[in-house]
Write a protein that holds these residues in place. Structure first.
Motif, mmCIF file in Angstrom:
data_model
loop_
_atom_site.group_PDB
_atom_site.id
_atom_site.type_symbol
_atom_site.label_atom_id
_atom_site.label_comp_id
_atom_site.label_asym_id
_atom_site.label_seq_id
_atom_site.Cartn_x
_atom_site.Cartn_y
_atom_site.Cartn_z
ATOM 1 N N GLU A 120 0.472 -0.601 -0.213
ATOM 2 C CA GLU A 120 -0.219 -0.058 0.105
ATOM 3 C C GLU A 120 0.953 1.495 -0.292
ATOM 4 O O GLU A 120 0.917 2.061 0.018
ATOM 5 N N VAL A 121 2.130 0.756 -0.114
ATOM 6 C CA VAL A 121 2.927 2.367 0.358
ATOM 7 C C VAL A 121 3.372 2.491 -1.168
ATOM 8 O O VAL A 121 3.683 1.134 -2.217
ATOM 9 N N THR A 122 4.755 3.080 -1.196
ATOM 10 C CA THR A 122 5.260 3.939 -2.475
ATOM 11 C C THR A 122 6.031 2.832 -2.682
ATOM 12 O O THR A 122 6.684 2.295 -1.549
ATOM 13 N N PRO A 123 7.356 2.862 -3.941
ATOM 14 C CA PRO A 123 8.189 1.938 -3.731
ATOM 15 C C PRO A 123 9.169 1.962 -2.631
ATOM 16 O O PRO A 123 9.531 1.609 -2.241
ATOM 17 N N THR A 124 9.433 3.328 -3.307
ATOM 18 C CA THR A 124 10.657 3.910 -2.367
ATOM 19 C C THR A 124 10.460 4.046 -0.583
ATOM 20 O O THR A 124 11.354 3.355 0.159
ATOM 21 N N ALA A 125 9.302 3.495 -0.950
ATOM 22 C CA ALA A 125 9.055 3.837 0.614
ATOM 23 C C ALA A 125 8.785 2.603 1.408
ATOM 24 O O ALA A 125 9.671 1.984 2.746
ATOM 25 N N ARG A 126 8.523 1.379 0.661
ATOM 26 C CA ARG A 126 8.409 -0.056 0.678
ATOM 27 C C ARG A 126 10.212 -1.065 0.660
ATOM 28 O O ARG A 126 10.859 -1.111 1.446
ATOM 29 N N ALA A 127 11.054 -0.105 0.112
ATOM 30 C CA ALA A 127 12.663 -0.282 -0.669
ATOM 31 C C ALA A 127 13.357 0.059 1.325
ATOM 32 O O ALA A 127 13.902 -0.721 1.504
ATOM 33 N N ILE A 128 12.841 0.904 1.320
ATOM 34 C CA ILE A 128 13.331 1.866 2.903
ATOM 35 C C ILE A 128 13.022 1.032 4.313
ATOM 36 O O ILE A 128 13.765 0.479 4.817
ATOM 37 N N VAL A 129 11.768 0.664 4.303
ATOM 38 C CA VAL A 129 11.646 -0.109 4.830
ATOM 39 C C VAL A 129 11.962 -1.179 5.551
ATOM 40 O O VAL A 129 12.731 -1.792 6.250
#
Length: 171
Positions: A120-129
């Protein structure tokens, strides 16, 4: 004391498990994850020996390449066109018990629920987490990978975590 990184021809092969783990969590299918890992190894092999000698940490370099290839894949028009009816579930990993590379990947696993929520989050946020919470990379290193400042990475991680674990209001 940290163990020195392997050197020589084919030394990067020892990172296949961790690279597959990152790629799988970012792209969601074993097939796409294998393609991403192969692309990262291809890029490594295309470097000339002088370029390779300048790389202090092959593991970090490969993690950066895998993460960037995954982000490009998730942002691509082909990925955006994929639609499914109902909730998305990650593709189950093939049964590779006894395969040490797969054991590493499974030991570092993230729950299916987290992967689903991170959809549900952006690809960048997913990668960061995933890179921070699962693989322990610093926000400074992650910032170099995704092209954000460490502060922006930290902020995106907080927002993504808030989305994954919404705060419950008291009644």
């Amino acid at each position: 004391m940290e163990e020195p990184e392997p050197t020589g021809a084919g030394a990067v092969e020892c990172y296949r498990g961790v690279l597959f783990g990152v790629a799988y969590r970012l792209v969601g299918t074993a097939h796409d994850a294998e393609n991403v890992v192969q692309e990262s190894f291809s890029r490594w092999n295309r470097l000339d020996p002088d370029e390779r000698a300048l790389i202090v940490s092959p593991r970090s370099w490969l993690l950066r390449v895998v993460s960037r290839v995954c982000l490009d894949h998730r942002r691509s028009a082909g990925f955006q066109r994929r639609t499914s009816v109902g909730d998305w579930l990650p593709e189950p990993l093939p049964d590779r018990r006894g395969d040490p590379l797969c054991d590493i990947t499974l030991d570092e696993s993230v729950s299916i629920a987290l992967v689903i929520l991170l959809e549900e989050v952006t690809p960048t946020a997913r990668a960061i987490v995933i890179l921070h919470d699962v693989f322990g990379l610093s926000f400074t290193d992650i910032g170099e990978i995704v092209g954000c400042s460490p502060a922006a990475c930290r902020h995106l991680a907080v927002v993504a975590r808030r989305h994954v674990r919404p705060e419950t209001g008291s009644s």
